[in-house]
Motif scaffolding. Structure first.
Motif, PDB file in Angstrom:
ATOM      1  N   VAL A   1       0.928  -1.241  -0.013  1.00 15.45           N
ATOM      2  CA  VAL A   1       0.010  -0.084  -0.173  1.00 15.45           C
ATOM      3  C   VAL A   1       0.838   1.456  -0.060  1.00 15.45           C
ATOM      4  O   VAL A   1       0.578   2.292  -0.632  1.00 15.45           O
ATOM      5  CB  VAL A   1      -1.058   0.056   1.257  1.00 15.45           C
ATOM      6  CG1 VAL A   1      -1.878   1.438   1.373  1.00 15.45           C
ATOM      7  CG2 VAL A   1      -2.033  -0.998   1.062  1.00 15.45           C
ATOM      8  N   LEU A   2       2.071   1.136   0.922  1.00 12.54           N
ATOM      9  CA  LEU A   2       2.871   2.221   0.826  1.00 12.54           C
ATOM     10  C   LEU A   2       3.564   2.529  -0.504  1.00 12.54           C
ATOM     11  O   LEU A   2       3.913   3.443  -0.879  1.00 12.54           O
ATOM     12  CB  LEU A   2       3.876   2.479   2.147  1.00 12.54           C
ATOM     13  CG  LEU A   2       3.042   2.459   3.526  1.00 12.54           C
ATOM     14  CD1 LEU A   2       4.200   2.456   4.393  1.00 12.54           C
ATOM     15  CD2 LEU A   2       2.456   3.867   3.531  1.00 12.54           C
ATOM     16  N   SER A   3       4.016   1.468  -1.114  1.00 13.32           N
ATOM     17  CA  SER A   3       4.617   1.455  -2.352  1.00 13.32           C
ATOM     18  C   SER A   3       3.887   1.887  -3.754  1.00 13.32           C
ATOM     19  O   SER A   3       4.219   2.369  -4.468  1.00 13.32           O
ATOM     20  CB  SER A   3       5.172   0.131  -2.579  1.00 13.32           C
ATOM     21  OG  SER A   3       6.375  -0.494  -1.834  1.00 13.32           O
ATOM     22  N   SER A   4       2.654   2.030  -3.063  1.00  5.64           N
ATOM     23  CA  SER A   4       1.644   2.517  -4.359  1.00  5.64           C
ATOM     24  C   SER A   4       1.625   3.860  -4.433  1.00  5.64           C
ATOM     25  O   SER A   4       1.497   4.570  -5.475  1.00  5.64           O
ATOM     26  CB  SER A   4       0.106   1.846  -4.003  1.00  5.64           C
ATOM     27  OG  SER A   4      -0.084   0.642  -3.767  1.00  5.64           O
ATOM     28  N   PHE A   5       1.952   4.579  -3.359  1.00  7.92           N
ATOM     29  CA  PHE A   5       2.043   6.021  -3.483  1.00  7.92           C
ATOM     30  C   PHE A   5       3.213   6.536  -3.092  1.00  7.92           C
ATOM     31  O   PHE A   5       3.627   7.894  -3.427  1.00  7.92           O
ATOM     32  CB  PHE A   5       1.133   6.509  -2.146  1.00  7.92           C
ATOM     33  CG  PHE A   5      -0.607   6.077  -2.531  1.00  7.92           C
ATOM     34  CD1 PHE A   5      -1.144   6.900  -3.619  1.00  7.92           C
ATOM     35  CD2 PHE A   5      -0.951   5.064  -2.362  1.00  7.92           C
ATOM     36  CE1 PHE A   5      -2.478   6.466  -3.822  1.00  7.92           C
ATOM     37  CE2 PHE A   5      -2.159   4.752  -2.267  1.00  7.92           C
ATOM     38  CZ  PHE A   5      -2.911   5.260  -3.233  1.00  7.92           C
ATOM     39  N   LEU A   6       4.234   5.900  -2.361  1.00  8.45           N
ATOM     40  CA  LEU A   6       5.653   6.496  -2.081  1.00  8.45           C
ATOM     41  C   LEU A   6       6.551   5.656  -2.929  1.00  8.45           C
ATOM     42  O   LEU A   6       6.286   4.900  -3.631  1.00  8.45           O
ATOM     43  CB  LEU A   6       5.775   6.103  -0.668  1.00  8.45           C
ATOM     44  CG  LEU A   6       4.990   6.719   0.444  1.00  8.45           C
ATOM     45  CD1 LEU A   6       5.359   6.252   1.715  1.00  8.45           C
ATOM     46  CD2 LEU A   6       4.727   8.070   0.459  1.00  8.45           C
ATOM     47  N   ASP A   7       7.758   6.115  -2.916  1.00  7.40           N
ATOM     48  CA  ASP A   7       8.732   5.437  -3.455  1.00  7.40           C
ATOM     49  C   ASP A   7       9.070   3.964  -3.119  1.00  7.40           C
ATOM     50  O   ASP A   7       9.239   3.836  -1.736  1.00  7.40           O
ATOM     51  CB  ASP A   7      10.270   6.192  -3.455  1.00  7.40           C
ATOM     52  CG  ASP A   7      11.295   5.621  -4.295  1.00  7.40           C
ATOM     53  OD1 ASP A   7      11.178   4.511  -4.682  1.00  7.40           O
ATOM     54  OD2 ASP A   7      12.199   6.342  -4.585  1.00  7.40           O
ATOM     55  N   ASN A   8       8.955   3.017  -4.058  1.00  7.93           N
ATOM     56  CA  ASN A   8       8.837   1.748  -3.499  1.00  7.93           C
ATOM     57  C   ASN A   8      10.322   1.184  -2.986  1.00  7.93           C
ATOM     58  O   ASN A   8      10.207   0.387  -2.359  1.00  7.93           O
ATOM     59  CB  ASN A   8       8.373   0.598  -4.584  1.00  7.93           C
ATOM     60  CG  ASN A   8       8.938   0.765  -5.748  1.00  7.93           C
ATOM     61  OD1 ASN A   8       9.980   1.301  -6.076  1.00  7.93           O
ATOM     62  ND2 ASN A   8       8.359  -0.155  -6.859  1.00  7.93           N
ATOM     63  N   ALA A   9      11.295   1.827  -3.344  1.00  7.78           N
ATOM     64  CA  ALA A   9      12.476   1.445  -3.042  1.00  7.78           C
ATOM     65  C   ALA A   9      12.863   1.727  -1.467  1.00  7.78           C
ATOM     66  O   ALA A   9      13.225   0.630  -0.796  1.00  7.78           O
ATOM     67  CB  ALA A   9      13.738   2.067  -3.672  1.00  7.78           C
ATOM     68  N   PRO A  10      12.743   2.823  -0.844  1.00 12.02           N
ATOM     69  CA  PRO A  10      12.889   3.080   0.370  1.00 12.02           C
ATOM     70  C   PRO A  10      11.811   2.609   1.499  1.00 12.02           C
ATOM     71  O   PRO A  10      11.995   2.152   2.471  1.00 12.02           O
ATOM     72  CB  PRO A  10      12.700   4.800   0.515  1.00 12.02           C
ATOM     73  CG  PRO A  10      12.423   5.213  -0.566  1.00 12.02           C
ATOM     74  CD  PRO A  10      12.565   4.288  -1.718  1.00 12.02           C
ATOM     75  N   THR A  11      10.633   2.366   0.961  1.00 13.29           N
ATOM     76  CA  THR A  11       9.658   1.661   1.605  1.00 13.29           C
ATOM     77  C   THR A  11      10.022   0.231   1.818  1.00 13.29           C
ATOM     78  O   THR A  11       9.889  -0.280   2.785  1.00 13.29           O
ATOM     79  CB  THR A  11       8.315   1.632   0.805  1.00 13.29           C
ATOM     80  OG1 THR A  11       7.852   2.938   0.414  1.00 13.29           O
ATOM     81  CG2 THR A  11       7.312   1.084   1.624  1.00 13.29           C
ATOM     82  N   TYR A  12      10.574  -0.440   0.784  1.00 17.65           N
ATOM     83  CA  TYR A  12      11.056  -1.636   1.022  1.00 17.65           C
ATOM     84  C   TYR A  12      12.183  -1.901   2.036  1.00 17.65           C
ATOM     85  O   TYR A  12      12.320  -2.698   2.814  1.00 17.65           O
ATOM     86  CB  TYR A  12      11.839  -2.170  -0.628  1.00 17.65           C
ATOM     87  CG  TYR A  12      12.558  -3.747  -0.422  1.00 17.65           C
ATOM     88  CD1 TYR A  12      11.880  -4.665  -0.619  1.00 17.65           C
ATOM     89  CD2 TYR A  12      13.823  -3.590  -0.152  1.00 17.65           C
ATOM     90  CE1 TYR A  12      12.651  -5.894  -0.755  1.00 17.65           C
ATOM     91  CE2 TYR A  12      14.574  -4.881  -0.025  1.00 17.65           C
ATOM     92  CZ  TYR A  12      14.084  -6.012  -0.238  1.00 17.65           C
ATOM     93  OH  TYR A  12      14.715  -7.040  -0.346  1.00 17.65           O
ATOM     94  N   LEU A  13      13.065  -0.686   1.953  1.00 17.22           N
ATOM     95  CA  LEU A  13      14.245  -0.921   2.924  1.00 17.22           C
ATOM     96  C   LEU A  13      13.485  -0.712   4.509  1.00 17.22           C
ATOM     97  O   LEU A  13      14.094  -1.003   5.468  1.00 17.22           O
ATOM     98  CB  LEU A  13      15.096   0.280   2.824  1.00 17.22           C
ATOM     99  CG  LEU A  13      16.063  -0.018   1.611  1.00 17.22           C
ATOM    100  CD1 LEU A  13      17.091   1.127   1.536  1.00 17.22           C
ATOM    101  CD2 LEU A  13      17.018  -1.328   1.849  1.00 17.22           C
ATOM    102  N   VAL A  14      12.506   0.229   4.380  1.00 12.66           N
ATOM    103  CA  VAL A  14      12.097   0.436   5.734  1.00 12.66           C
ATOM    104  C   VAL A  14      11.426  -0.848   6.372  1.00 12.66           C
ATOM    105  O   VAL A  14      11.683  -1.241   7.602  1.00 12.66           O
ATOM    106  CB  VAL A  14      10.653   1.449   5.692  1.00 12.66           C
ATOM    107  CG1 VAL A  14       9.982   1.398   6.989  1.00 12.66           C
ATOM    108  CG2 VAL A  14      11.411   2.788   5.535  1.00 12.66           C
ATOM    109  N   PHE A  15      10.782  -1.615   5.712  1.00 11.54           N
ATOM    110  CA  PHE A  15      10.154  -2.909   6.429  1.00 11.54           C
ATOM    111  C   PHE A  15      11.183  -3.989   6.308  1.00 11.54           C
ATOM    112  O   PHE A  15      11.268  -4.902   7.071  1.00 11.54           O
ATOM    113  CB  PHE A  15       8.943  -3.399   5.527  1.00 11.54           C
ATOM    114  CG  PHE A  15       7.783  -2.374   5.943  1.00 11.54           C
ATOM    115  CD1 PHE A  15       7.051  -2.531   6.999  1.00 11.54           C
ATOM    116  CD2 PHE A  15       7.446  -1.436   4.771  1.00 11.54           C
ATOM    117  CE1 PHE A  15       5.913  -1.965   7.109  1.00 11.54           C
ATOM    118  CE2 PHE A  15       6.459  -0.556   4.990  1.00 11.54           C
ATOM    119  CZ  PHE A  15       5.451  -0.928   6.204  1.00 11.54           C
ATOM    120  N   PHE A  16      12.124  -3.912   5.288  1.00 11.54           N
ATOM    121  CA  PHE A  16      13.532  -5.024   5.414  1.00 11.54           C
ATOM    122  C   PHE A  16      14.149  -4.853   6.762  1.00 11.54           C
ATOM    123  O   PHE A  16      14.223  -5.741   7.393  1.00 11.54           O
ATOM    124  CB  PHE A  16      14.480  -4.511   4.199  1.00 11.54           C
ATOM    125  CG  PHE A  16      15.495  -5.478   4.405  1.00 11.54           C
ATOM    126  CD1 PHE A  16      15.350  -6.680   3.276  1.00 11.54           C
ATOM    127  CD2 PHE A  16      16.679  -5.053   5.013  1.00 11.54           C
ATOM    128  CE1 PHE A  16      16.485  -7.159   3.346  1.00 11.54           C
ATOM    129  CE2 PHE A  16      17.778  -5.960   4.879  1.00 11.54           C
ATOM    130  CZ  PHE A  16      17.654  -7.210   4.076  1.00 11.54           C
TER     131      PHE A  16
END
Length: 468
Positions: free
Chosen positions: A374-389
């Motif tokens: 959901v966050l990757s749908s509206f934010l940059d999916n690369a940093p979102t991936y790192l946040v949850f990683f």
């Protein structure tokens, strides 16, 4: 671009105070710091609907206004030094490499012309989407999208209904197809840089990818067949007849495309202690070599590609300019939003971060899939991936073994759900711009979300119950 010139000027004004700048703790930021980012998204969504002519001529100014609406108050509250550090970091560490890579792929793919009189029918169109899905994991979603979107549109230029072709192209080629290797999508490349094995993703989310791509291809074939057999769907004459056999012009660009992939891989594998500190932002030698190499490849492509190939492809810079301007504002106004996310449970988005963990402290793969997606749908999916990683522990060895379902959920969410909106992944907006440049009437921002909500979300729910 005027926006970048203004940003550079502001950076020069605050450079003398950079030494006093400090990192901003996202936990201290109020939610209203995200208003410029939300305002820019709403502008992208609504202004083209209510004032299309104004937007066409002034979207760069609107983007610059929202960028300054964040940067000026940020400088007043936290100081010119902090604003300068944030601006320079957004430009050098994120925006400039992003635009250089997109420009190289846009130029190289735009120099390849697939000749021949392609006739757009459901079987051919489904075949193009399937080929694109395979190519996306090896040459990136952007590369595959730029290579195939033009011939797909040209093959169907005698059709009345074409928007669904581009919508499904974004679903399949620009997003889902890039989920199998680090070359496919930036989030997976970041995971690779963090220590995730190159072939880990293909071995752990291949069934999910096969299900999603297969289901989308089947749905597309059914929808396209329905449109194709409607009365009056095709015009009498082909607007772009070509009696030559199927083949390629501008073949040198295939080699250049390989160079682009090689440069991106090199920047990931190559470890160097040489680092340049530019106004508080560290830029590594591998990244510098990659970006210079990509600029050289862009120049060589423009030099070697015959003008007739560009003319046949209707190659122009308008789609690239639109993406560059809009993402300049997105990369700038997203700074506080990403900082708030990185603050974890202590930040304004703490509820989202804490929701991915069960009462016993164990990660919940289904929640990771949806939160990341959901966050990757509206934010940059690369940093979102790192946040949850990092929320899941950040240890690649553990995430690839005992926590493999969690890493699979994060990876799938970041890549799959980038298709939910036009801004979820960079190729989405570029494909839309190319299609509109060729006369395809595309759905609005919210109109596109009706397509993704009606088609993608039910498939994501099935994926959740089956795998996560």
């Amino acid at each position: 671009m005027k926006f970048l010139r203004r940003c550079a000027l502001l950076a020069l004004l605050v450079l003398p105070t950079l030494a006093r700048a400090a990192d901003i703790d996202g936990a201290t930021l109020a939610l209203w710091w995200g208003v410029p980012f939300a305002g820019l998204l709403l502008s992208i969504a609504l202004v083209p609907l209510v004032a299309p002519i104004f937007w066409h001529h002034h979207y760069g100014k609107v983007t610059a206004a929202w960028g300054l609406a964040f940067l000026v108050p940020f400088a007043l509250v936290f100081g010119g030094g902090a604003a300068g550090v944030s601006l320079v970091h957004a430009l050098l560490a994120e925006y400039v490499p992003f635009v250089i890579l997109l420009t190289a792929l846009f130029t190289v793919a735009g120099g390849i012309y697939i000749r021949g009189n392609l006739h757009g029918n459901p079987l051919l169109n489904t075949g193009i989407l399937a080929i694109g899905a395979v190519l996306a994991s090896f040459m990136g979603t952007t590369g595959a999208s730029m290579l195939l979107i033009r011939p797909l549109i040209r093959a169907n230029d005698n059709r009345v209904h074409k928007a669904h072709l581009v919508v499904f192209f974004i679903f399949i080629v620009s997003n889902a197809g890039g989920s199998l290797t680090p070359l496919g999508d930036p989030p997976l490349f970041l995971g690779f840089l963090k220590g995730v094995d190159f072939f880990w993703t293909v071995s752990h989310i291949f069934p999910e990818t096969l299900f999603l791509v297969g289901a989308l291809l089947a749905l597309f074939f059914a929808i396209d067949s329905w449109f194709f057999h409607k009365s009056g769907e095709t015009v009498a004459a082909d607007p772009t007849p070509d009696t030559r056999g199927i083949g390629f012009d501008g073949k040198v660009n295939f080699a250049l495309l390989g160079v682009v992939v090689g440069l991106v891989l090199l920047s990931g594998f190559w470890k160097s202690s040489v680092v340049f500190n530019i106004a508080g932002t560290e830029v590594g030698l591998p990244g510098v070599v990659r970006d210079i190499g990509l600029l050289v490849v862009t120049g060589i492509s423009l030099w070697l590609t015959p003008a007739r190939v560009h003319d046949a492809n209707q190659f122009g810079w308008a789609p690239m300019q639109e993406v560059a301007k809009l993402f300049a504002g997105i990369f700038l106004t997203i700074i506080p939003v990403i900082a708030m996310l990185k603050a974890g449970v202590s930040g304004p988005f703490g509820g989202i971060v804490s929701a991915v963990t069960g009462p016993d402290g164990a990660p919940l793969p289904a929640m990771y899939f949806w939160a990341t997606g959901v966050l990757s749908s509206f934010l940059d999916n690369a940093p979102t991936y790192l946040v949850f990683f990092n929320t899941a522990g950040g240890d690649p060895a553990a995430l690839m073994t005992t926590l493999a379902p969690t890493l699979a959920a994060i990876s799938a969410g970041a890549v799959f759900m980038g298709a939910n909106t036009y801004i979820g992944n960079a190729p989405n907006l570029m494909v839309k711009a190319i299609a509109e440049d060729r006369g395809v009437k595309m759905p609005s921002f919210f109109g596109y979300m009706l397509w993704s909500g009606g088609i993608l979300v039910p498939l994501f729910i099935l994926i959740t119950f089956i795998w996560f």
